[in-house]
Motif scaffolding. Structure first.
Motif, short mmCIF file in Angstrom:
data_model
loop_
_atom_site.label_atom_id
_atom_site.label_comp_id
_atom_site.label_asym_id
_atom_site.label_seq_id
_atom_site.Cartn_x
_atom_site.Cartn_y
_atom_site.Cartn_z
N GLY A 263 0.79 -1.22 0.00
CA GLY A 263 0.00 0.00 0.00
C GLY A 263 0.82 1.27 0.00
N THR A 395 -4.86 13.57 2.77
CA THR A 395 -5.79 12.45 2.66
C THR A 395 -7.27 12.84 2.60
OG1 THR A 395 -5.99 12.19 5.07
CG2 THR A 395 -4.19 11.01 3.99
N ASP A 397 -9.11 12.83 5.17
CA ASP A 397 -9.69 11.85 6.09
C ASP A 397 -10.48 12.56 7.19
OD1 ASP A 397 -10.25 9.84 7.92
OD2 ASP A 397 -8.18 9.13 8.10
N ARG A 697 -0.54 7.32 -4.09
CA ARG A 697 -1.95 7.21 -3.70
C ARG A 697 -2.54 8.56 -3.31
NH1 ARG A 697 -4.98 2.90 -2.42
NH2 ARG A 697 -3.12 1.60 -2.73
N GLY A 699 -6.44 9.32 -1.77
CA GLY A 699 -7.73 8.69 -1.48
C GLY A 699 -7.69 7.23 -1.86
N SER A 700 -8.69 6.79 -2.61
CA SER A 700 -8.76 5.39 -3.04
C SER A 700 -8.15 5.18 -4.41
CB SER A 700 -10.22 4.93 -3.05
OG SER A 700 -10.99 5.74 -3.94
N SER A 701 -7.58 6.22 -4.99
CA SER A 701 -7.02 6.13 -6.34
C SER A 701 -5.50 6.11 -6.28
CB SER A 701 -7.47 7.34 -7.17
OG SER A 701 -8.88 7.41 -7.23
N THR A 702 -4.89 5.51 -7.29
CA THR A 702 -3.43 5.48 -7.37
C THR A 702 -2.98 5.76 -8.79
OG1 THR A 702 -3.36 3.09 -7.83
CG2 THR A 702 -3.25 3.78 -5.51
N GLY A 723 -8.60 4.67 -10.81
CA GLY A 723 -9.52 5.55 -10.10
C GLY A 723 -9.49 6.96 -10.65
#
Length: 733
Positions: A263, A395, A397, A697, A699-702, A723
């Motif tokens: 990750g 992030t 978050d 990376r 968020g949820s995309s890379t 993504g």
């Protein structure tokens, strides 16, 4: 780095100064053999190049758990003679140490009974879940039977880590040792804190003879015959608990290490040596990471700082934020959990302060040292606010922001309250107890803050870079407040940051030096000394651009820049000493933060110079590993840098430095709200033709990127996208 520690090998000083160093780490002589370290969670081991513990002078050998030594000696001999070293090496991922040995000529009553280089002895050692595992393989490469005794002598003192560092205690607890069967020995220690600590040694197969301090195996090996034996040393084993099987545990350990790195962004460059530097740094950071109830935390360094340090964890997480923001989340959650709730002068604790250091040994439990949970750092609290803001920017978050916001507010309250006792707008420190650290910035040697004539600063001290951390922290906290719908709080924080910047320029700028003062002392007199602290102000973004240009130019002149990096104190200042801990040495992480500041202000040629110096220094280092610090001597042709004798290696923020230098060179910026990654004025140094970043990376995309150098220009290629993510190249004057 935490330096209760060291200061200088030689000193300018006065006769009363040594008394000011209660936590100094002595260096009484050279190490007879090089040392190697392994770590897993709260356990680490320091061995010499032969794989022994305590067999040679000059090293902090031992198996340690929670700041206590659980094994002080483990020495292998063949017929009571030390074997010869063929070689030793750490596995690339730091999971194990392998040592190759052979026998010397062995005589009995004047007769040669075993010629040299007949036996090949291979020791494989690793740590996992509080146990040190060792396999010893032996093969006879001779043309006749070899008969010999292999002995493992062992012992322990259950010394507190501070005793290993040199502290002398008036009283200690009581120890005992006993055989627990034909294959087991148990060593116990009942401490003055009422805690019983236990070391269990298990041998497989049964030794030929076993005593409470030595295991003896007699072997008769035919030509080419081989055999193996296994030793497991467990810290605080539960009654009846046996260690796992060697090979099964080793495979599980390696699987766990690989899983922990999944990750994170991976990096490949055109330069093979830099690739080695980056791979070693990543492996070092991986073993320094420790699973805690609040998340994975980078312990500061081996051997002296293998525990939770606030400042070190915060800066390491900041350096690695672009590579793996999960580190920052673990650091922030753990430090929020241990945030001070009440006033305790011995611990330098005040409500809202962020932890400096925590220790689990007997001396900390008895408060013989104040570090059980110690809050004596002036910068951990603003750095906590700063990292929290950077993490949210990186992030988006919101769940973690909502969880952390009460701790952020408490930290801000400390900054504006107890952290500024005279309400002049600057955060200051003065230790609350004589047992505490006299200096509480990152340069925390007793002699690190001084005036131009060499006098030590006294009273409540306001460090330059700390004000920068507060400025940047308040700006980022304001953005966090807006995300939470707290517009009024955000406005107030922005106003406070702007006022601080104005006050700072008036109080700290030294026109004749073209730089900022190191600090203000208790009488508000500036310490008019050229130091690297001014360089970290560029990282905060607080200072005027015209003055930032002057600071940057000065940092790259020969009195600061040695050829390997920027010194902590410029040559020519009163306490300058290139062999000191903080007064003229070179700290990789300090240079890394300065490089981020140089990049922020657009001084990319200066970034390249710092990057090149540290890269070339790392190329000379053992294992291509940047240590905690090294000496600040001027670079000479065809010679490597001069090492500092008690520097930690591996050390977290030093290991993170190559990644930070790459971040500064590329000008990486992350905008989670817009789903965009920007490369602002990227510039690759001349030793790099291209860099590939995989699994970058947001968020949820890379995204996978290749950045290529064309002279002084740069091109960027998107290799793969997963993504919704944007990437842009920003070229601005």
């Amino acid at each position: 780095m935490p330096a209760e520690l060291a200061s200088t090998l030689t000193s300018i000083a006065r006769t009363d100064e040594p008394a000011e160093q209660p936590f100094y780490i002595p260096m009484t002589g050279p190490a007879a053999r090089p040392r190697r370290s392994l770590k897993h969670d709260d356990t680490f081991i320091v061995l010499d190049g032969h794989g022994d513990i305590g067999a040679s002078a000059g090293g902090p050998d031992g198996l340690f758990n929670a700041d206590t030594r659980y094994l002080a000696r483990l020495e292998l001999t063949l017929d009571d003679v030390q074997p010869l070293l063929l070689g030793s090496s750490l596995r690339d991922d730091n999971s194990s140490l392998t040592v190759d040995l052979t026998n010397p000529d062995i005589y009995e009553q004047g007769r040669l009974v075993l010629p040299k280089d007949v036996l090949h002895v291979v020791r494989t050692i690793f740590l996992w879940r509080g146990t040190a595992y060792q396999r010893i393989g032996v093969q006879n490469h001779g043309d006749r039977r070899a008969s010999f005794d292999l002995r493992l002598a062992f012992d322990n003192d259950f010394a507190d880590l501070f005793e290993v560092r040199g502290s002398v205690r008036a009283r200690r607890g009581t120890g005992s040792s006993r055989l627990a069967g034909p294959s087991d020995v148990v060593l116990d220690y009942r401490g003055l804190d009422g805690v019983t600590r236990t070391t269990a040694l298990h041998f497989d197969p049964h030794p030929t003879r076993l005593a409470v301090d030595v295991a003896t195996y007699h072997f008769d090996l035919d030509p080419q015959q081989s055999t193996s034996l296994f030793v497991a040393v467990t810290c605080n084993a539960k009654a009846g608990e046996r260690p796992g099987r060697f090979f099964r545990s080793l495979l599980a350990h390696r699987r766990e290490m690989r899983r922990c790195t999944q990750g994170a962004t991976s990096i490949e460059t055109s330069n093979d040596i830099l690739n080695e530097v980056l791979c070693q740094a990543a492996a070092d950071l991986n073993i320094l990471m420790t699973d805690t109830p609040e998340g994975r935390y980078p312990y500061a360094g081996i051997p002296w700082y293998s525990t939770t340090f606030g400042r070190d964890g915060l800066i390491t997480a900041m350096q690695m934020l672009w590579v793996d923001p999960r580190i920052a989340r673990g650091v922030l959650r753990r430090l929020a959990f241990y945030q001070a709730r009440q006033t305790d002068p011995l611990a330098d604790a005040e409500p809202g302060k962020i932890l400096h250091e925590m220790r689990g040994g007997e001396m900390a439990a008895l408060r013989e040292v104040p570090f059980a949970c110690y809050y004596g750092s002036v910068d951990s609290t603003p750095l906590f606010v700063l990292l929290a803001g950077l993490y949210i920017e990186r992030t988006g978050d919101m769940e973690t922001l909502q969880e952390l916001w009460p701790a952020i507010e408490q930290a801000l309250n400390w900054i504006d309250g107890p952290g500024d006792p005279d309400r002049d707008g600057f955060v200051e420190y003065q230790r609350a107890s004589e047992q505490g650290l006299s200096n509480q910035g990152w340069k925390d040697s007793y002699d690190a803050v001084f005036h131009a004539d060499g006098r030590l600063a006294e009273g409540h001290i306001a460090l330059a870079e700390v004000q920068g951390y507060v400025f940047a922290g308040k700006q980022l906290a304001a953005r966090c407040a807006r995300r939470l719908g707290k517009a009024e709080r955000a406005d107030r924080l922005e106003t406070e940051a702007a006022l601080l910047a104005t006050r700072f320029e008036d109080a700290f700028w030294c026109e004749d030096l073209n730089t900022y003062a190191l600090a203000l002392d208790g009488n508000k007199q500036p310490c008019r000394v050229r130091t690297s602290n001014a360089g970290q102000l560029l990282f905060s973004g607080m200072v005027r651009e015209d003055r930032a240009r002057k600071v940057a130019a000065d940092l790259l002149r020969p009195h600061f820049f040695s050829g390997w990096g920027i010194r902590t104190v410029a040559r020519g200042e009163a306490r300058y000493n290139p062999m000191s801990y903080h007064d003229g040495s070179i700290w990789p992480h300090d240079n890394a933060l300065i490089a981020l500041g140089l990049s922020r202000y657009g001084f990319k040629h200066a970034v390249e110079q710092v990057f090149r110096g540290l890269f070339e220094a790392a190329a000379y280092m053992d294992l291509r590993r940047l240590p905690e610090l090294f000496c600040g001597f001027r670079r000479e042709t065809h010679r490597g840098p001069t090492l500092y004798p008690v520097a930690c290696a591996p050390q977290a923020w030093a290991s993170a430095t190559p990644f930070t230098l790459l971040e500064a060179a590329l000008g990486l910026e992350f905008d989670a709200a817009r789903g965009e990654i920007r490369l602002r004025n990227p510039r690759l140094p001349a030793f790099l033709d291209w860099v590939v970043l995989r699994d970058l990376r947001l968020g949820s995309s890379t995204i996978d990127l290749r950045v290529r150098r064309h002279g002084e220009d740069i091109s960027m290629e998107v290799l793969r996208r997963r993504g919704r993510i944007q990437v842009s190249l920003v070229l601005a004057q």
